[in-house]
Scaffold this active site. Structure first.
Site, PDB file in Angstrom:
ATOM      1  N   SER A 115      15.220  -9.617 -12.371  1.00  0.00           N
ATOM      2  CA  SER A 115      13.857 -10.033 -12.049  1.00  0.00           C
ATOM      3  C   SER A 115      13.831 -10.889 -10.791  1.00  0.00           C
ATOM      4  O   SER A 115      14.808 -11.546 -10.438  1.00  0.00           O
ATOM      5  CB  SER A 115      13.257 -10.842 -13.207  1.00  0.00           C
ATOM      6  OG  SER A 115      13.216 -10.076 -14.387  1.00  0.00           O
TER       7      SER A 115
HETATM    8  N1  SAH Z   1      16.122 -10.755 -17.838  1.00  0.00           N
HETATM    9  C1  SAH Z   1      16.731  -9.777 -16.964  1.00  0.00           C
HETATM   10  C2  SAH Z   1      15.735  -8.718 -16.541  1.00  0.00           C
HETATM   11  C3  SAH Z   1      16.303  -7.363 -16.754  1.00  0.00           C
HETATM   12  S1  SAH Z   1      15.199  -6.002 -16.645  1.00  0.00           S
HETATM   13  C4  SAH Z   1      17.394 -10.433 -15.770  1.00  0.00           C
HETATM   14  O1  SAH Z   1      17.217 -11.643 -15.589  1.00  0.00           O
HETATM   15  O2  SAH Z   1      18.112  -9.753 -15.045  1.00  0.00           O
HETATM   16  C5  SAH Z   1      14.790  -5.736 -18.341  1.00  0.00           C
HETATM   17  C6  SAH Z   1      15.928  -5.474 -19.287  1.00  0.00           C
HETATM   18  O3  SAH Z   1      15.359  -5.159 -20.562  1.00  0.00           O
HETATM   19  C7  SAH Z   1      16.813  -4.283 -18.936  1.00  0.00           C
HETATM   20  O4  SAH Z   1      18.143  -4.710 -18.906  1.00  0.00           O
HETATM   21  C8  SAH Z   1      16.582  -3.299 -20.084  1.00  0.00           C
HETATM   22  O5  SAH Z   1      17.730  -2.527 -20.401  1.00  0.00           O
HETATM   23  C9  SAH Z   1      16.199  -4.225 -21.202  1.00  0.00           C
HETATM   24  N2  SAH Z   1      15.446  -3.590 -22.284  1.00  0.00           N
HETATM   25  C10 SAH Z   1      14.549  -2.581 -22.184  1.00  0.00           C
HETATM   26  N3  SAH Z   1      14.044  -2.272 -23.400  1.00  0.00           N
HETATM   27  C11 SAH Z   1      14.640  -3.106 -24.295  1.00  0.00           C
HETATM   28  C12 SAH Z   1      14.537  -3.267 -25.705  1.00  0.00           C
HETATM   29  N4  SAH Z   1      13.727  -2.501 -26.454  1.00  0.00           N
HETATM   30  N5  SAH Z   1      15.294  -4.226 -26.290  1.00  0.00           N
HETATM   31  C13 SAH Z   1      16.115  -5.024 -25.546  1.00  0.00           C
HETATM   32  N6  SAH Z   1      16.262  -4.910 -24.213  1.00  0.00           N
HETATM   33  C14 SAH Z   1      15.533  -3.958 -23.582  1.00  0.00           C
END
Ligand code: SAH
Length: 213
Positions: A65
């Site tokens: 993000s």
């Molecule tokens: N907080 C992260 C943002 C990553 S993007 C950071 O700081 O880098 C969002 C993430 O959510 C991705 O890694 C994706 O694989 C995960 N994700 C998507 N659907 C999900 C679900 N149902 N349960 C858990 N994680 C999920």
């Protein structure tokens, strides 16, 4: 590999200044952003850009993000050191690290095995102690509930009921809801268990996945 230099520190200070200009006020959040070595959460080819206020691609088609978004969501949680926060979507681990730096007891769920396996050792090597779980964030983490705060870092098509249930009285859920553009929603639960909802602006996230792919 885990190299953090004066040059990185200088760039981080620049990022903190920019976030203040963009309206982030919470001192604990700013301090944490000033400490977490974001360049170590990215592929080394992005190292030079790591302290720009931008999202970047990570493994499995996901993104780390934007720092402003991480700061904004962390601020909306209004949590204090020692409180318990569940993060849905560990991804690169950057948001989790920011919360750890704030002295929060962090629980984080990731549902893509590739990312889970990639990120866990990075957080451990950097000394961040949190509980990571490979699983489906729609279900929350009932075995560790209730939480003072829950932050969802992917765009959700709706607000999962389990997450609202796993909030403590006085707890806050920060969740981007919608398809192409998401509304950042802030749900607060009062001491009588009533839940109130506010909208906190438009954002763009990768989708919260519903089915195994
Ligand atoms: N907080 C992260 C943002 C990553 S993007 C950071 O700081 O880098 C969002 C993430 O959510 C991705 O890694 C994706 O694989 C995960 N994700 C998507 N659907 C999900 C679900 N149902 N349960 C858990 N994680 C999920």
């Amino acid at each position: 590999m885990l190299n953090d230099t004066h040059r990185h520190v200088g760039k981080r200070n620049g990022l903190v200044k920019l976030l203040i200009e963009k309206g982030i006020r919470n001192k604990a959040v700013l301090k944490a952003i000033g400490k977490v070595p974001r360049h170590l959460f990215l592929d080394s080819s992005f190292e030079d850009f790591a302290y720009q206020d931008k999202a970047f691609p990570i493994a499995a088609g996901q993104t780390i993000s934007q720092p402003y978004t991480v700061a904004y969501q962390s601020e909306l949680l209004e949590v204090r050191p020692g409180q318990r926060v569940l993060e849905v979507g560990t991804g690169s681990g950057y948001q989790a690290a920011v919360l750890c730096e704030m002295g929060i007891k962090v629980f984080s769920i990731e549902r893509q095995k590739e990312l889970f396996d990639h990120t866990r050792p990075i957080l451990t090597k950097l000394g961040y102690r949190l509980e990571m779980k490979f699983g489906d964030g729609y279900k929350g983490l009932p075995e560790r509930a209730p939480f003072d705060g829950i932050v969802v870092t992917a765009g959700a098509p709706f607000i999962p009921k389990a997450l609202v249930e796993q909030l403590k009285p006085g707890g806050r859920l920060v969740i981007p809801v919608g398809e192409n553009v998401q509304k950042m929603k802030l749900l607060t639960k009062n001491d009588r268990g009533q839940v109130f909802q506010e909208e906190k602006g438009d954002f763009r996230f990768v989708p919260l996945l519903e089915k195994r792919n």
